[in-house]
Scaffold this motif. Structure first.
Motif, PDB file in Angstrom:
ATOM      1  N   MET A  42       0.847  -1.192   0.000  1.00 36.91           N
ATOM      2  CA  MET A  42       0.000   0.000   0.000  1.00 36.91           C
ATOM      3  C   MET A  42       0.884   1.244   0.000  1.00 36.91           C
ATOM      4  N   THR A  43       0.439   2.262  -0.724  1.00 37.53           N
ATOM      5  CA  THR A  43       1.207   3.499  -0.877  1.00 37.53           C
ATOM      6  C   THR A  43       0.488   4.653  -0.201  1.00 37.53           C
ATOM      7  N   PHE A  44       1.252   5.517   0.457  1.00 34.56           N
ATOM      8  CA  PHE A  44       0.725   6.760   1.012  1.00 34.56           C
ATOM      9  C   PHE A  44       1.635   7.875   0.523  1.00 34.56           C
ATOM     10  N   SER A  45       1.110   8.741  -0.349  1.00 34.86           N
ATOM     11  CA  SER A  45       1.933   9.741  -1.022  1.00 34.86           C
ATOM     12  C   SER A  45       1.432  11.147  -0.748  1.00 34.86           C
ATOM     13  N   SER A  46       2.365  12.091  -0.729  1.00 33.09           N
ATOM     14  CA  SER A  46       1.983  13.500  -0.598  1.00 33.09           C
ATOM     15  C   SER A  46       1.136  13.949  -1.782  1.00 33.09           C
ATOM     16  N   LEU A  47       1.259  13.261  -2.911  1.00 35.46           N
ATOM     17  CA  LEU A  47       0.487  13.629  -4.098  1.00 35.46           C
ATOM     18  C   LEU A  47      -0.991  13.262  -3.963  1.00 35.46           C
ATOM     19  N   TYR A  48      -1.345  12.525  -2.918  1.00 30.48           N
ATOM     20  CA  TYR A  48      -2.761  12.227  -2.676  1.00 30.48           C
ATOM     21  C   TYR A  48      -3.532  13.465  -2.237  1.00 30.48           C
ATOM     22  N   PHE A  49      -2.811  14.490  -1.773  1.00 32.46           N
ATOM     23  CA  PHE A  49      -3.463  15.667  -1.221  1.00 32.46           C
ATOM     24  C   PHE A  49      -3.537  16.789  -2.253  1.00 32.46           C
ATOM     25  N   GLN A  50      -4.661  17.494  -2.240  1.00 28.75           N
ATOM     26  CA  GLN A  50      -4.797  18.676  -3.074  1.00 28.75           C
ATOM     27  C   GLN A  50      -4.170  19.875  -2.383  1.00 28.75           C
ATOM     28  N   GLN A  51      -3.783  20.836  -3.224  1.00 26.79           N
ATOM     29  CA  GLN A  51      -3.412  22.127  -2.678  1.00 26.79           C
ATOM     30  C   GLN A  51      -4.689  22.901  -2.378  1.00 26.79           C
ATOM     31  N   SER A  52      -4.557  24.048  -1.733  1.00 29.67           N
ATOM     32  CA  SER A  52      -5.736  24.811  -1.314  1.00 29.67           C
ATOM     33  C   SER A  52      -6.590  25.258  -2.489  1.00 29.67           C
ATOM     34  N   ASP A  53      -5.997  25.361  -3.673  1.00 29.79           N
ATOM     35  CA  ASP A  53      -6.757  25.781  -4.854  1.00 29.79           C
ATOM     36  C   ASP A  53      -7.119  24.586  -5.736  1.00 29.79           C
ATOM     37  N   GLN A  54      -7.236  23.396  -5.120  1.00 31.49           N
ATOM     38  CA  GLN A  54      -7.685  22.148  -5.754  1.00 31.49           C
ATOM     39  C   GLN A  54      -6.697  21.576  -6.768  1.00 31.49           C
ATOM     40  N   GLN A  55      -5.486  22.105  -6.817  1.00 24.63           N
ATOM     41  CA  GLN A  55      -4.505  21.563  -7.754  1.00 24.63           C
ATOM     42  C   GLN A  55      -4.039  20.191  -7.280  1.00 24.63           C
ATOM     43  N   PHE A  86      -2.535   4.390  -6.135  1.00 22.48           N
ATOM     44  CA  PHE A  86      -3.736   4.036  -5.383  1.00 22.48           C
ATOM     45  C   PHE A  86      -4.572   3.012  -6.153  1.00 22.48           C
ATOM     46  N   GLY A  87      -4.737   3.240  -7.456  1.00 19.38           N
ATOM     47  CA  GLY A  87      -5.483   2.280  -8.273  1.00 19.38           C
ATOM     48  C   GLY A  87      -4.810   0.922  -8.286  1.00 19.38           C
ATOM     49  N   LYS A  88      -3.490   0.925  -8.390  1.00 20.58           N
ATOM     50  CA  LYS A  88      -2.737  -0.337  -8.371  1.00 20.58           C
ATOM     51  C   LYS A  88      -2.905  -1.042  -7.027  1.00 20.58           C
ATOM     52  N   ASP A  89      -2.900  -0.280  -5.936  1.00 16.43           N
ATOM     53  CA  ASP A  89      -3.061  -0.876  -4.609  1.00 16.43           C
ATOM     54  C   ASP A  89      -4.449  -1.495  -4.445  1.00 16.43           C
ATOM     55  N   MET A  90      -5.496  -0.809  -4.930  1.00 17.47           N
ATOM     56  CA  MET A  90      -6.850  -1.356  -4.816  1.00 17.47           C
ATOM     57  C   MET A  90      -6.973  -2.661  -5.605  1.00 17.47           C
ATOM     58  N   ALA A  91      -6.385  -2.703  -6.794  1.00 21.96           N
ATOM     59  CA  ALA A  91      -6.386  -3.936  -7.575  1.00 21.96           C
ATOM     60  C   ALA A  91      -5.546  -5.004  -6.889  1.00 21.96           C
ATOM     61  N   TYR A 142      -2.939   5.741 -16.586  1.00 18.38           N
ATOM     62  CA  TYR A 142      -2.938   4.614 -15.649  1.00 18.38           C
ATOM     63  C   TYR A 142      -2.440   3.343 -16.338  1.00 18.38           C
ATOM     64  N   ALA A 143      -2.873   3.118 -17.573  1.00 15.82           N
ATOM     65  CA  ALA A 143      -2.367   1.972 -18.327  1.00 15.82           C
ATOM     66  C   ALA A 143      -0.868   2.096 -18.549  1.00 15.82           C
ATOM     67  N   ASP A 144      -0.414   3.305 -18.866  1.00 26.61           N
ATOM     68  CA  ASP A 144       1.019   3.589 -19.028  1.00 26.61           C
ATOM     69  C   ASP A 144       1.789   3.221 -17.763  1.00 26.61           C
ATOM     70  N   TYR A 145       1.251   3.628 -16.638  1.00 26.02           N
ATOM     71  CA  TYR A 145       1.886   3.374 -15.340  1.00 26.02           C
ATOM     72  C   TYR A 145       1.975   1.874 -15.059  1.00 26.02           C
ATOM     73  N   LEU A 146       0.879   1.149 -15.287  1.00 28.20           N
ATOM     74  CA  LEU A 146       0.861  -0.276 -14.993  1.00 28.20           C
ATOM     75  C   LEU A 146       1.822  -1.059 -15.880  1.00 28.20           C
TER      76      LEU A 146
END
Length: 380
Positions: free
Chosen positions: A1-14, A23-28, A154-158
């Motif tokens: 399982m992965t926990f990344s800082s990229l899971y969080f949005q910035q204050s302006d939703q970026q 995350f998708g890979k972990d769920m699968a 996501y396919a590229d990543y996998l």
């Protein structure tokens, strides 16, 4: 399982959607753990294993993988809204990925719309560049295409994970789903339909691309990719032996190429990924993305991947993009224990590149941006 800082949005939703792929890979992977357990319990024959595989893919896979693909698709749109300072929300009322993923789980339809909130005004250099490319038509094309492009990413990543680390058989379904993102999207004449909007924006930009071209590109990406056939071969191997590990094919040190199709502001592109193994733990990577229908453009990505087994399994990887724009990326991961690792990295993106227009997080100050990330992984 992965926990990344990229899971969080910035204050302006970026948000950098590249950070959500793990995350998708972990769920699968959780589904894969279930398949492994079921195989131990009931997988004593080829027929039983075939039934377990089909049940896992067609029942649990359809729900779990498609739920992630739907949420990722909509976050793709959201990321492009946020990159130009526009607020957004999803059809559930949520305004961030994980809230949307869990509240919309099992529902494979969704939409993303602007809220009317403007977080920042674009710098004059950014606005001038956008105007030179077609103004709102250029911007709206990138936003409309971002959903199916996120699924393709996501396919590229996998497929990269399959090559460098290996993946579980249950994680291969998401690869097929991602490569058929446009093919699986239902086209209609509704003004909010992504494919209809893409067609309209291309027409306004005098680029001749239609939904049939996008479907054809998806079919080619699936049929030409080594990872597609490795997944199918892996399914057959599982029924014979119960083995659920997928690793990419290599011949004479070369990775069998994989292909991905993207909708870009210049037209339809096809991206080819391959690599060469210099030694057991050292790889040189090459990707070529070419716009073959529309305004021709080619982008090259050169990179390297190195693992140091004698240094706690430390891995280093980096890449450089060359074309109409440039881009860079670097990431390192350290295996602290057998079950725990830490990682960190950074990306540099330019809007003018094919890669950058899909992923650049913010255009608030300039046409380029550096972004950094860090996280931890737990292995089970």
């Amino acid at each position: 399982m992965t926990f990344s800082s990229l899971y969080f949005q910035q204050s302006d939703q970026q948000q950098d959607i590249r950070g959500l792929m793990s995350f998708g890979k972990d769920m699968a992977g959780l589904r894969g753990t279930g398949l492994d357990w079921a195989t131990d319990q009931w997988g004593g024959s080829e027929l039983n294993r075939a039934g377990l595989f089909l049940f896992s893919e067609l029942v649990f896979g359809t729900v779990m993988d498609q739920s992630f693909q739907t949420a990722l698709h909509e976050q793709g749109h959201g990321s492009r809204f946020a990159s130009v300072g526009l607020g957004y929300r999803f059809n559930t009322g949520d305004d961030e990925f994980f809230g949307y993923y869990f509240s919309n789980f099992g529902d494979f339809e969704g939409f993303t719309q602007t809220t009317g909130v403007t977080y920042f005004a674009l710098d004059d250099r950014v606005q001038d560049f956008i105007n030179s490319k077609g103004g709102n038509n250029y911007r709206n094309l990138i936003i409309s295409a971002a959903g199916i492009n996120a699924e393709m990413t996501y396919a590229d990543y996998l497929q990269d994970q399959m090559y460098f680390e290996g993946i579980h058989l249950s994680q291969g379904l998401g690869l097929i789903m991602g490569k058929t993102s446009a093919l699986n999207y239902q086209y209609d004449d509704n003004l909010g339909n992504d494919l209809r909007s893409i067609e309209d924006q291309y027409q306004l930009l005098n680029i001749h691309v239609d939904v049939g071209d996008m479907d054809q590109a998806n079919i080619l990406a699936v049929l030409l990719s080594g990872s597609t056939w490795r997944y199918l071969a892996g399914a057959y191997d599982y029924t014979k032996t119960g083995d659920t590990r997928l690793e990419s094919w290599e011949y004479f040190g070369f990775r069998v190429p994989d292909f991905s199709s993207y909708v870009t502001s210049r037209g339809l592109s096809m991206k080819m990924d391959t690599a060469y193994r210099l030694e057991e733990q050292l790889f040189l990577t090459l990707a070529v993305e070419h716009v073959y229908k529309g305004d021709s453009a080619t982008e090259y990505t050169l990179g390297a991947y190195k693992e140091f087994p004698y240094m706690q399994g430390l891995t280093l990887q980096g890449h450089a993009i060359m074309g109409y724009g440039t881009g860079y990326g670097v990431e390192s991961e350290l295996r602290v224990t057998d079950t725990f690792s830490v990682f960190a990295g950074a990306n540099y993106d330019e809007l003018e590149s094919l890669n950058g227009e899909r992923y650049i997080v913010s255009l608030k100050d300039d046409l380029n941006e550096w972004s950094a990330f860090a996280g931890v992984r737990w292995f089970y």
